[in-house]
Each structure stands twice: as structure tokens, then as C-alpha cells.
Design an enzyme around this catalytic site. Structure first.
Site, PDB file in Angstrom:
ATOM      1  CG  HIS A  64    -104.808  94.740 -33.107  1.00 25.54           C
ATOM      2  ND1 HIS A  64    -106.109  95.159 -33.294  1.00 25.54           N
ATOM      3  CD2 HIS A  64    -104.481  94.061 -34.228  1.00 25.54           C
ATOM      4  CE1 HIS A  64    -106.532  94.759 -34.480  1.00 25.54           C
ATOM      5  NE2 HIS A  64    -105.561  94.088 -35.072  1.00 25.54           N
ATOM      6  CD  GLU A 216    -102.669  94.428 -41.478  1.00 28.93           C
ATOM      7  OE1 GLU A 216    -103.854  94.791 -41.584  1.00 28.93           O
ATOM      8  OE2 GLU A 216    -102.340  93.314 -41.040  1.00 28.93           O
TER       9      GLU A 216
HETATM   10 ZN   LIG Z   1    -106.281  92.969 -36.677  1.00 28.54          ZN
END
Ligand SMILES: [Zn+2]
Length: 455
Positions: A64, A216
Site C-alpha cells: 500500500h 483506519e
Molecule cells: Zn493510503
């Protein structure tokens, strides 16, 4: 011509470590992995290179990142305590202060940094995939480039879907044998539920790999569960219609069909046991980004629980705007240490160790991207994606165990050679495929312009 790369240690990851080992490479493929003496006998007239007190292992998979933000390394630190302000600043700077050429140079510099650190495969998310495709292609890395889609207002879902589809269609011609295209609904707080449903169906129909930021931050969790917090306040102020699903991010992604695409989920910091079970049941995978999560104060993904569940967990640097380096060996060390610091244990009660970290860096990263048939291990028939890492420096000696020395004593700066599909892209301290000095000058110029005016 066939080449034999030799070193004191060869770590194939898919099989047991080999002392005084070698890897035979012909063209783009690995033709043999084993003891040096055996391979020299099997392939008598090959060019031999011996890296000595070093390890040869599969190239690292960065699951990522956002290469286009490389020019923002350190740029966002004044606002990084406030995720909403951070996202706003990065979006404005990226959208209004950087030209297409800037975005390309920024992405190419990120690809240079990756190649230097032994990364051979990159999962990149971008709103300007043409730049990322070009950057990865020119530096010579393997990868999946995920075109981002946005649209939090559910009344605009159809129009935003058409926009995303048109972008994907325009990019299709830019794919190469090494670099493929994917789709990334950006995040649960930037893409409405109806748009998520449309994108999930489209990704399935088109067989596009799908990546999404998930679970997140606290701000995201507040929006998902209760429809409050900074994202909700911003939507209200801007007249955006966004209905909070009232469930966790992972449940929301299951309900909207996103999980049916078996996506790669970046972060997964705020997941409980039920969420992990849901991820597992759908065959989705995880990009674990521990340094970015720590730097932005988001917390820590439950790495040991994710691994205990048997998920394919790869490591991601995320953009260097929140890391601040793309150094997967350092990421692996941090992942292991942070998991140990929290007292997490794996099956059998042992702490996350060097072998677990090396698997995440290589084979499991490839599994997370569904590229394990091509890369992620040293084995006959796989593509020749490999690195040589020195193990004779002051900070590494003595070496009792090569995996431990790599994960706990080394960094990307110890990489000697990076090979992607048989092509050497980093050797002798230089990236061999692009003009590093020219890119360095361009990135400095972008930074100078970004810092001249307040964003
Ligand atoms: Zn990201």
C-alpha cells in the site's frame, strides 16, 4: 544468458534457508534455487556473481502506497495531529499545486526510493494512474495501480460512477506485462454506499482487483457507527447527503458488496474479532501499514489476530507523507516490535518474529495482491524478482540467523541489488533505469513551490 547470483545465505521464503546458496536466472524467470555447488554443476557455463556475506531473498512487496505524494515527505507534519486537516491539506496541495508533470516526477521519485530499498512490487493508489503507470514502468517495477474513485454524496453516485468508469477505460491501454490496473473506492468516508455498490459490481464484472482504505481512523469509525465527528460535520457544512450505516466499516463493506470482490483492505486498525471473521469469510486480504498508523496517531492494527485468522497480510509503507520512508525492512521491524510491545502473540504463544515478518514482506504480500503465481518467493518457474542485502556491516555483525539479521538489524539502505523479472533496476548504489539526478532536481523544485505559499 543465464546468470547465477550467489550469497552466503539464500532465503527462498517458500522453502528452507540455504547456506552458500544460489539462484539461477534466465531472462525473466528463475531456473533454479539451491546450493551453489549443485547449481554450478547443473548449469556449467553461466555467469556467476557472488555477493559474499549477504542474503539473497525475494523482492519486497509494498502492499500500500501513494507514490504521487512522495514530494510531500514531511510537508504535512504541521497538521498531522488532525486527520481531517491532514486530508484537506494533502487534497488541496495535490489538486491545485501540482501539475501532471509534478505528479509523475513525484511518483517516479517514490519508485526510485522503492527500488533502492529492495521493493520489486508496488500496490499504488492514485487519482492520476497514468502518472503512476509511467513511473513504475520507467523505473522497471512490478505493480498494481489502483485508480481511485470518490463521491460521498449519495445523490451523485451515478455521475461519480460514470466518471470512475471513464477513467478506468482510458487507462486500459497503459497496462503492461508487469503492471496491471485496479480500482480503489477511496474510503468509506469519501464514497457513498450506492457508489460503493456500483463500483463493487463493476470491479467484479471487469475482473479488476479492488483496494480500499478501511477502518483506519477514529474519525471514520465515528462516522460509520454514529454519523458524528469531523467527517459528519464537514458533510453537514457542505450540504453533502451521507447516511451513516450504523455498523462497523467492515460490516458496511460486506453490506455494500465490496467484500464480495475479495478486496485488499488497507489499514484495518479498528477491527474487532467479528470484523476479522467477516474479512476472512470473504477471502479479502490486508495491507498492514504500522508506521503510517503510528505517525498519524491512528493506533495499531491487531496484527497477531489478523495472522492467527490466517489472512493474507502484506506490509504497506503508505505514502511517505505519513511514514516518512518507503523502507519495507524497517516497516517489517516496526510491525514486529509494535506487535510485541502490545503483548500480542501468535498461534502457539510465540511473538511475531523475523520469519513472520519476512513472509509478510514477500510471499504473503504477493498473496494479498493475488500475485503469488508470479512473485513473492524464490522458486523455479517464478519470475525473477529478487534482492541481495549485505549482512557484513558494523550494525549487522555478527550474524547468527540471516532472517533475524535482516528484520532486526538491517534497513533498505543495506540493499545491494534489486532485480525485477530478471532485469537489474538497482545496482552499485544507483538506480539504473532512470536519471536519478534529473528526478532529484525536479522533486526539489516541487517542494520549493509547495513551501512557497500556504495551503
Ligand atoms: Zn493510503
Amino acid at each position: 544468458m543465464m546468470k547465477l547470483y550467489c550469497a552466503r545465505w539464500v532465503l527462498p521464503v517458500a522453502s528452507a534457508p540455504i547456506s552458500d546458496g544460489a539462484v539461477a536466472v534466465e531472462g525473466a524467470r528463475i531456473e533454479g534455487v539451491g546450493a551453489r555447488a549443485e547449481l554450478e554443476e547443473r548449469f556449467p557455463s553461466v555467469e556467476v556473481e557472488d555477493f559474499g556475506e549477504a542474503a539473497i531473498l525475494p523482492g519486497f512487496v509494498n502492499c500500500h502506497t501513494h507514490l504521487e505524494l512522495t514530494a510531500m515527505r514531511g510537508f504535512l507534519e504541521p497538521v498531522e495531529g488532525d486527520f481531517f486537516a491532514w486530508l484537506r491539506k494533502v487534497t488541496i496541495a495535490r489538486g491545485t499545486r501540482m501539475t501532471t508533470e509534478d505528479i509523475y516526477a513525484s511518483a517516479a521519485w517514490g519508485a526510485v526510493e522503492a527500488a533502492r530499498a529492495g521493493v520489486t512490487c508496488v500496490a499504488d493508489a492514485s487519482d492520476a494512474c497514468a502518472c503512476a503507470l509511467k513511473a513504475l514502468g520507467e523505473v522497471g517495477l512490478r505493480g498494481v495501480v489502483f485508480q481511485e474513485a470518490f463521491g460521498p454524496d449519495e445523490r451523485e453516485a451515478s455521475a461519480k460512477f460514470d466518471h470512475a468508469r471513464a477513467k478506468i477505460e482510458s487507462l486500459r491501454g497503459g497496462e503492461t506485462p508487469l503492471i496491471t490496473l485496479g480500482l480503489s473506492p477511496h474510503a468509506p468516508y469519501t464514497v457513498s454506499a450506492p457508489l460503493l455498490q456500483m463500483l463493487a459490481r463493476y470491479a467484479s464484472d471487469e475482473r479488476l482487483p479492488l483496494m480500499m482504505h478501511a477502518a483506519e481512523s477514529e474519525a471514520e469509525q465515528l462516522l460509520m457507527l454514529r454519523g458524528v465527528g469531523p467527517f459528519a460535520d464537514s458533510f453537514n457544512a457542505r450540504g453533502i447527503v451521507f447516511n451513516s450505516p450504523g455498523v462497523s466499516t467492515v460490516r458496511h463493506l460486506a453490506q455494500t458488496g465490496i467484500l464480495d470482490t475479495r478486496p485488499l483492505l488497507a489499514h484495518c486498525v479498528r477491527v474487532d474479532d467479528a470484523d476479522i471473521e467477516t474479512i476472512k469469510n470473504h477471502g479479502a486480504s490486508v495491507a498492514h501499514c504500522p508506521k503510517s498508523n503510528a505517525k498519524l496517531g491512528h493506533g495499531r492494527a491487531p496484527l497477531a489476530a489478523l495472522l492467527r485468522a490466517g489472512l493474507a497480510v502484506g506490509l504497506g509503507s503508505d505514502s511517505v507523507a505519513s511514514n516518512n520512508t518507503c523502507d519495507l525492512l524497517e516497516e517489517a521491524r516496526f510491525a514486529s516490535l509494535a506487535s510485541r510491545a502490545a503483548g500480542d502473540t501468535l498461534e502457539g504463544g510465540h511473538m511475531t518474529g523475523a520469519d513472520d515478518a519476512l513472509r509478510m514482506l514477500t510471499r504473503d504480500g504477493a498473496r494479498a495482491l493475488r500475485l503469488e503465481h508470479l512473485t513473492g518467493a524464490l522458486a523455479e518457474g517464478l519470475e525473477a524478482d529478487l534482492v541481495a542485502v549485505r549482512l557484513d556491516a558494523a550494525h549487522q555483525l555478527p550474524v547468527y540467523d540471516a532472517a533475524s539479521a535482516l528484520v532486526f538489524s538491517s534497513s533498505g539502505r543495506d540493499v545491494l541489488l534489486t532485480v525485477v523479472a530478471g532485469r537489474e533496476v538497482f545496482r552499485g548504489g544507483r538506480v539504473t533505469t532512470v536519471d536519478e539526478d534529473e528526478l532529484r532536481a525536479r522533486v526539489r523544485d516541487i517542494a520549493r513551490r509547495l513551501s512557497e505559499t500556504a495551503v
